[in-house]
Design a protein around this motif. Structure first.
Motif, PDB file in Angstrom:
ATOM      1  N   PHE A  85       0.827  -1.202   0.000  1.00 27.13           N
ATOM      2  CA  PHE A  85       0.000   0.000   0.000  1.00 27.13           C
ATOM      3  C   PHE A  85       0.866   1.258   0.000  1.00 27.13           C
ATOM      4  O   PHE A  85       0.620   2.200  -0.756  1.00 27.13           O
ATOM      5  N   GLY A  86       1.907   1.280   0.824  1.00 29.12           N
ATOM      6  CA  GLY A  86       2.791   2.441   0.886  1.00 29.12           C
ATOM      7  C   GLY A  86       3.512   2.692  -0.428  1.00 29.12           C
ATOM      8  O   GLY A  86       3.626   3.838  -0.877  1.00 29.12           O
ATOM      9  N   ILE A  87       3.986   1.628  -1.051  1.00 28.49           N
ATOM     10  CA  ILE A  87       4.702   1.778  -2.325  1.00 28.49           C
ATOM     11  C   ILE A  87       3.747   2.275  -3.414  1.00 28.49           C
ATOM     12  O   ILE A  87       4.094   3.178  -4.187  1.00 28.49           O
ATOM     13  N   GLU A 129       5.901  15.414 -11.127  1.00 24.13           N
ATOM     14  CA  GLU A 129       6.513  16.734 -11.114  1.00 24.13           C
ATOM     15  C   GLU A 129       5.900  17.629 -10.043  1.00 24.13           C
ATOM     16  O   GLU A 129       6.587  18.381  -9.383  1.00 24.13           O
ATOM     17  N   ASN A 130       4.597  17.562  -9.878  1.00 23.61           N
ATOM     18  CA  ASN A 130       3.911  18.384  -8.885  1.00 23.61           C
ATOM     19  C   ASN A 130       3.288  17.506  -7.807  1.00 23.61           C
ATOM     20  O   ASN A 130       2.199  17.762  -7.334  1.00 23.61           O
ATOM     21  N   GLY A 131       3.988  16.458  -7.420  1.00 23.00           N
ATOM     22  CA  GLY A 131       3.466  15.532  -6.426  1.00 23.00           C
ATOM     23  C   GLY A 131       3.302  16.180  -5.065  1.00 23.00           C
ATOM     24  O   GLY A 131       3.916  17.188  -4.739  1.00 23.00           O
ATOM     25  N   ASN A 132       2.450  15.590  -4.269  1.00 21.85           N
ATOM     26  CA  ASN A 132       2.192  16.076  -2.925  1.00 21.85           C
ATOM     27  C   ASN A 132       3.276  15.545  -1.992  1.00 21.85           C
ATOM     28  O   ASN A 132       3.304  14.355  -1.694  1.00 21.85           O
ATOM     29  N   PRO A 133       4.191  16.389  -1.514  1.00 18.29           N
ATOM     30  CA  PRO A 133       5.288  15.883  -0.684  1.00 18.29           C
ATOM     31  C   PRO A 133       4.815  15.324   0.659  1.00 18.29           C
ATOM     32  O   PRO A 133       5.405  14.389   1.181  1.00 18.29           O
ATOM     33  N   GLY A 134       3.725  15.869   1.213  1.00 19.46           N
ATOM     34  CA  GLY A 134       3.208  15.349   2.476  1.00 19.46           C
ATOM     35  C   GLY A 134       2.667  13.942   2.328  1.00 19.46           C
ATOM     36  O   GLY A 134       2.928  13.068   3.152  1.00 19.46           O
ATOM     37  N   LEU A 135       1.902  13.709   1.265  1.00 17.63           N
ATOM     38  CA  LEU A 135       1.357  12.386   1.003  1.00 17.63           C
ATOM     39  C   LEU A 135       2.469  11.402   0.669  1.00 17.63           C
ATOM     40  O   LEU A 135       2.442  10.246   1.104  1.00 17.63           O
ATOM     41  N   ASN A 136       3.453  11.866  -0.086  1.00 21.76           N
ATOM     42  CA  ASN A 136       4.582  11.007  -0.442  1.00 21.76           C
ATOM     43  C   ASN A 136       5.366  10.603   0.803  1.00 21.76           C
ATOM     44  O   ASN A 136       5.786   9.451   0.936  1.00 21.76           O
ATOM     45  N   ALA A 137       5.574  11.533   1.722  1.00 18.29           N
ATOM     46  CA  ALA A 137       6.287  11.218   2.961  1.00 18.29           C
ATOM     47  C   ALA A 137       5.487  10.242   3.809  1.00 18.29           C
ATOM     48  O   ALA A 137       6.044   9.302   4.383  1.00 18.29           O
ATOM     49  N   PHE A 138       4.171  10.450   3.892  1.00 17.35           N
ATOM     50  CA  PHE A 138       3.329   9.532   4.657  1.00 17.35           C
ATOM     51  C   PHE A 138       3.350   8.129   4.057  1.00 17.35           C
ATOM     52  O   PHE A 138       3.452   7.131   4.776  1.00 17.35           O
ATOM     53  N   ALA A 139       3.260   8.035   2.731  1.00 24.72           N
ATOM     54  CA  ALA A 139       3.268   6.733   2.071  1.00 24.72           C
ATOM     55  C   ALA A 139       4.608   6.034   2.276  1.00 24.72           C
ATOM     56  O   ALA A 139       4.650   4.814   2.487  1.00 24.72           O
ATOM     57  N   SER A 140       5.689   6.789   2.250  1.00 21.41           N
ATOM     58  CA  SER A 140       7.003   6.198   2.497  1.00 21.41           C
ATOM     59  C   SER A 140       7.108   5.695   3.934  1.00 21.41           C
ATOM     60  O   SER A 140       7.673   4.631   4.191  1.00 21.41           O
ATOM     61  N   PHE A 141       6.540   6.451   4.869  1.00 20.85           N
ATOM     62  CA  PHE A 141       6.521   6.026   6.266  1.00 20.85           C
ATOM     63  C   PHE A 141       5.714   4.740   6.434  1.00 20.85           C
ATOM     64  O   PHE A 141       6.134   3.824   7.148  1.00 20.85           O
ATOM     65  N   ALA A 144       5.193   2.455   4.136  1.00 20.71           N
ATOM     66  CA  ALA A 144       5.953   1.375   3.522  1.00 20.71           C
ATOM     67  C   ALA A 144       7.075   0.905   4.443  1.00 20.71           C
ATOM     68  O   ALA A 144       7.298  -0.301   4.597  1.00 20.71           O
ATOM     69  N   LEU A 145       7.766   1.839   5.071  1.00 22.94           N
ATOM     70  CA  LEU A 145       8.830   1.465   6.007  1.00 22.94           C
ATOM     71  C   LEU A 145       8.264   0.717   7.208  1.00 22.94           C
ATOM     72  O   LEU A 145       8.809  -0.311   7.632  1.00 22.94           O
ATOM     73  N   ALA A 146       7.157   1.204   7.750  1.00 29.43           N
ATOM     74  CA  ALA A 146       6.521   0.523   8.885  1.00 29.43           C
ATOM     75  C   ALA A 146       6.049  -0.873   8.480  1.00 29.43           C
ATOM     76  O   ALA A 146       6.150  -1.818   9.269  1.00 29.43           O
ATOM     77  N   GLY A 147       5.549  -1.013   7.274  1.00 34.05           N
ATOM     78  CA  GLY A 147       5.126  -2.329   6.789  1.00 34.05           C
ATOM     79  C   GLY A 147       6.288  -3.284   6.652  1.00 34.05           C
ATOM     80  O   GLY A 147       6.175  -4.475   6.982  1.00 34.05           O
ATOM     81  N   PHE A 148       7.418  -2.800   6.173  1.00 34.01           N
ATOM     82  CA  PHE A 148       8.616  -3.637   6.052  1.00 34.01           C
ATOM     83  C   PHE A 148       9.061  -4.121   7.426  1.00 34.01           C
ATOM     84  O   PHE A 148       9.350  -5.300   7.617  1.00 34.01           O
ATOM     85  N   ILE A 149       9.076  -3.218   8.394  1.00 31.41           N
ATOM     86  CA  ILE A 149       9.482  -3.594   9.754  1.00 31.41           C
ATOM     87  C   ILE A 149       8.479  -4.579  10.354  1.00 31.41           C
ATOM     88  O   ILE A 149       8.864  -5.561  10.993  1.00 31.41           O
ATOM     89  N   THR A 150       7.181  -4.349  10.134  1.00 30.30           N
ATOM     90  CA  THR A 150       6.157  -5.252  10.648  1.00 30.30           C
ATOM     91  C   THR A 150       6.290  -6.639  10.028  1.00 30.30           C
ATOM     92  O   THR A 150       6.113  -7.656  10.717  1.00 30.30           O
ATOM     93  N   ALA A 151       6.609  -6.715   8.743  1.00 33.45           N
ATOM     94  CA  ALA A 151       6.802  -8.009   8.093  1.00 33.45           C
ATOM     95  C   ALA A 151       7.996  -8.749   8.693  1.00 33.45           C
ATOM     96  O   ALA A 151       7.943  -9.971   8.889  1.00 33.45           O
TER      97      ALA A 151
END
Length: 71
Positions: A25-27, A36-48, A50-57
């Motif tokens: 889901f995060g990826i 080019e005009n992506g939402n940096p807040g949403l991108n940071a949340f999605a990356s977070f 994804a990282l939390a999902g990797f650690i949970t796995a």
């Protein structure tokens, strides 16, 4: 309803599935928000997520491999 199998293995497998779902889901959201005009807040949340999902796995894998002290 009766369930067969080792409860500890099932718990670990459920944790792994949850973590992998979070990772995917995060990826997907990070890729969808990118551009080019992506939402940096949403991108940071999605990356977070994804990282939390990797650690949970990884935690789920450890729980799945673990043997209780009584066995």
């Amino acid at each position: 309803m009766t369930q067969t199998g080792d409860a500890h293995k099932r718990r670990g497998a459920n944790i792994m599935k949850t973590g992998l779902g979070m990772l995917v889901f995060g990826i997907v959201i990070a890729l969808a928000a990118a551009g080019e005009n992506g939402n940096p807040g949403l991108n940071a949340f999605a990356s977070f997520v994804a990282l939390a999902g990797f650690i949970t796995a990884i935690v789920g894998l450890g729980k799945w491999r673990e043997r209780p002290a009584g066995d």
